[in-house]
Design an enzyme around this catalytic site. Structure first.
Site, short mmCIF file in Angstrom:
data_model
loop_
_atom_site.label_atom_id
_atom_site.label_comp_id
_atom_site.label_asym_id
_atom_site.label_seq_id
_atom_site.Cartn_x
_atom_site.Cartn_y
_atom_site.Cartn_z
N GLU A 1 -7.49 -3.57 1.71
CA GLU A 1 -7.09 -2.23 2.17
C GLU A 1 -5.63 -2.22 2.64
O GLU A 1 -4.90 -1.27 2.38
CB GLU A 1 -8.00 -1.73 3.29
CG GLU A 1 -9.47 -1.60 2.92
CD GLU A 1 -9.79 -0.48 1.94
OE1 GLU A 1 -8.86 0.10 1.34
OE2 GLU A 1 -10.98 -0.20 1.75
N ALA A 2 -5.22 -3.27 3.32
CA ALA A 2 -3.83 -3.32 3.79
C ALA A 2 -2.86 -3.49 2.62
O ALA A 2 -1.71 -3.08 2.72
CB ALA A 2 -3.66 -4.46 4.80
#
Length: 266
Positions: A176-177
Site C-alpha cells: 500500500e505504501a
C-alpha cells in the site's frame, strides 16, 4: 531480491526500499500525467521478491515475500522452519507462489504451509483484528516478525493471530505504501514510535480504491494541474467526503504508483 533490513531501518532507508520496489514493478514505457504505473499482469517476471531481514548474517531471520508485479498483491511468503524453507500461502494464492518463495519445493501444502484464509483485508482482519488498531512502523513490524519466524504454524490460536497481524502490517507498509505516497509519508512520520501509525480514514479508503483513483486520473484529457473528480466513497483524515483533488496534489502527496491504465496524457 529487494532487501529491507527491518532491524536497522530508518525513515530514509524505508523510503529508499519503497522506491526500489516501485522501480521493480513499474511499466518501463508508460506514464500518466507524469506518474509511474505498474506493469501489466501478463508481463514477466510475474513476481518481485522482497526479503525482510532481522539480525546479522549468521543469525539473520529472513522472510521472503512474493509480490505480483502487475497488481502488487502479496501471494505468499517463506521463512525457515526446522532448518528448511517453509512456504506460507493463502487459500486464493497463485499456484506458483509456493515455488517462487521456496524454489524447488514441490510438496503438497500441509498444515505448516496453508494460511487458512484468503488475502483480502476482511479475511486477514477476521484473524488479526481491525487494521486501524494496528500501528504501522519499524517496531510493530519487527515484533510480529519475531513472533512467527520459525514457529509452529499448527498452534492455531496464537500463531494465526500473530501471522494475520504480521500480514496486515506488512501489506500496508510495503504494497500500500508503494501505491500511495500518502501512506508512505504517514508511516515515516511515526516510523520509530512504539505504537506506529494507525491508518486514518483517508488511508483506509485509499487502500480499497487504487484502481478507481488510477482510472479517474487517466480519464483527465487535459495536461497541467487539472481538478480531478475522485471516485465516490473516498474519505479525508477527518472522515469527511473527499471528492476532488488537483493533479499536482495527487502526483506529489497521494500517489506513489498507479495501476496499469490507458492514458492519453503521458
Amino acid at each position: 531480491n529487494i532487501v529491507f533490513d527491518v532491524e536497522n531501518a530508518t525513515p530514509e532507508t524505508y523510503s529508499s526500499f519503497l522506491t526500489s520496489l516501485r522501480e521493480a514493478v513499474k511499466d518501463k514505457k508508460s506514464t500518466c500525467h507524469g506518474m509511474i504505473m505498474a506493469t501489466t499482469t501478463t508481463e514477466l517476471p510475474k513476481y518481485v521478491l522482497v526479503d525482510l531481514k532481522l539480525g546479522s548474517e549468521k543469525d539473520a531471520k529472513t522472510f521472503t515475500l512474493a509480490i505480483r508485479r502487475g497488481n502488487l498483491y502479496l501471494e505468499g511468503y517463506s521463512d525457515i522452519y526446522n532448518e528448511k524453507c517453509r512456504y506460507r500461502i493463502f487459500e486464493d494464492s497463485e499456484s506458483d507462489a509456493q515455488q517462487t518463495v521456496c524454489p524447488g519445493d514441490l510438496t503438497l501444502p500441509g498444515s505448516q504451509n496453508k494460511i487458512p484464509y484468503k488475502k483480502s483485508y476482511q479475511s486477514m482482519e477476521s484473524k488479526g483484528g481491525d487494521r486501524t488498531k494496528l500501528g504501522l512502523g519499524q517496531i510493530t513490524l519487527e515484533s510480529r516478525m519475531n513472533k512467527i519466524y520459525g514457529k509452529d504454524a499448527t498452534d492455531q490460536k496464537q500463531f494465526q493471530k500473530n501471522e494475520a497481524e504480521f500480514l496486515l502490517i506488512a501489506v500496508q507498509m510495503i504494497t500500500e505504501a508503494s501505491r500511495f505516497k500518502y501512506i508512505e509519508n504517514k508511516v515515516k512520520d511515526s516510523f520509530d514510535d512504539a505504537i506506529g501509525y494507525k491508518p486514518d480514514p483517508k488511508a483506509i479508503s485509499l487502500e480499497t480504491s487504487w484502481d478507481k483513483i488510477s482510472n479517474a486520473i487517466a480519464k483527465v484529457n487535459t495536461p497541467g494541474n487539472s481538478i480531478v473528480t475522485l471516485p465516490k466513497g473516498l474519505l479525508d483524515e477527518n472522515k469527511k467526503p473527499w471528492t476532488t483533488a488537483t493533479m499536482d496534489e495527487l502526483k506529489n502527496d497521494i500517489m506513489g504508483l498507479l495501476t496499469h491504465v490507458t492514458c492519453k496524457i503521458k
